[in-house]
Design an enzyme around this catalytic site. Structure first.
Site, PDB file in Angstrom:
ATOM      1  N   SER A  14       0.836  -1.198   0.000  1.00 18.59           N
ATOM      2  CA  SER A  14       0.000   0.000   0.000  1.00 18.59           C
ATOM      3  C   SER A  14       0.867   1.241   0.000  1.00 18.59           C
ATOM      4  CB  SER A  14      -0.904   0.021   1.235  1.00 18.59           C
ATOM      5  OG  SER A  14      -1.560   1.273   1.372  1.00 18.59           O
TER       6      SER A  14
ATOM      7  N   TYR B   3      -2.938  -0.850   9.899  1.00 18.28           N
ATOM      8  CA  TYR B   3      -2.896  -1.225   8.487  1.00 18.28           C
ATOM      9  C   TYR B   3      -1.579  -0.772   7.861  1.00 18.28           C
ATOM     10  CZ  TYR B   3      -4.357  -1.273   3.539  1.00 18.28           C
ATOM     11  OH  TYR B   3      -4.447  -1.490   2.190  1.00 18.28           O
TER      12      TYR B   3
END
Length: 296
Positions: free
Chosen positions: A190, A203
């Site tokens: 990400s 995350y």
């Protein structure tokens, strides 16, 4: 809605779903087998048989990037074995239908990947159904916006790690003995691993681990002809958005391009990393993030 309305980015509506989110309930249709044109519309992805006869395992394959990847893989000639949560059965069945419409097989398994035993079951069942594994796309992930570390529970921290990085290790470990020269592993990282997004601390941390895992695993296997790479998407229009983001996060859900990416745009990068086109690339990350400049 029209394609041009979606590409304006800020017109993406603020909406909410329960996790894990449902593709069929998205207020705006995502794109799976088309790519943007210069004129603001979309054109069909142009396949070239890059994955003919390949066999792929895709986690989180029911929707979003996973669905788009399974479809583009099928267009390129690959069969898929997709993994998803039991609550995502309807979306998974639609993915299967879309893959099979391109003349390839799509096998389904609903299971919770936070269990190492279930990860082993995925590999065993994939080998049984596909007859081999050439491509592993570790894609499934969990996120939930929390603006401050004091709002982030210990249970959520553990669940995020148990979902976002531990299965990548288990699935890779169990699949690699059945992979050979020319096989590939692609991990979904990400942009947040590079920009340090504050409202997704857990995350973001797991995605940093994914990048490091990708580099280390590549160094173990690159000499054996098995390549390991990652993609690091920025904002992408998937069911995770209404299922995990608050109003503020959704209202700013865009990129320097003025819009979030479509799942198909990330999936096209996954196809590149899975195919021989990227034969000299291993241990690297493709930053399909809408134009954000990062170092890494």
């Amino acid at each position: 809605m029209t394609d041009s309305q979606f590409q304006k980015g800020h017109e993406v509506p603020v909406t909410h779903q329960e996790f894990p989110g449902k593709e069929h309930k998205l207020p705006l249709q995502a794109q799976y087998d088309t790519l943007p044109t210069d004129e603001g519309g979309y054109q069909k992805y142009k396949a070239a048989g890059k994955l003919q006869g390949k066999k792929a395992v895709i986690t989180g394959g029911d929707s979003g990037i996973g669905r788009a990847t399974a479809i583009l893989f099928a267009m390129e000639g690959a069969d898929s074995f997709i993994v998803y949560l039991p609550d995502e059965e309807k979306d998974a069945q639609e993915t299967k239908r879309m893959v099979e419409s391109h003349g390839r097989q799509c096998h389904l398994l609903s299971t919770d990947l936070t269990s190492r035993d279930n990860c082993k079951k995925v590999v065993d069942e994939a080998l049984k159904q596909l007859g081999g594994i050439d491509i592993l796309f570790n894609n499934a992930a969990y996120q939930m916006v929390k603006s401050d570390i004091h709002e982030l529970s210990e249970d959520q921290w553990l669940h995020t790690f148990n979902t976002n990085i531990h299965p990548y290790f288990y699935l890779s470990k169990y699949a690699l003995p059945h992979m050979s020269r020319g096989s590939t592993i692609i991990n979904n990282a990400s942009i947040n691993a590079y920009i340090g997004r504050p409202d997704l601390l857990d995350y973001t941390s797991t995605k940093g681990a994914v990048v490091s895992f990708t580099r280390g695993l590549s160094n173990q296997f690159v000499g054996k002809g098995i390549r390991v790479n990652a993609v690091a998407p920025g904002p992408v229009w998937t069911p995770l958005i209404p299922a995990t983001m608050d109003d503020g996060a959704q209202e700013t859900f865009t990129s320097p391009m003025g819009r979030p990416a479509q799942p198909s745009e990330v999936a096209a990068c996954v196809v590149f990393l899975a195919a021989a086109d990227s034969s000299a690339i291993s241990g690297q990350t493709i930053h399909c993030n809408g134009g954000v400049i990062v170092n890494g």
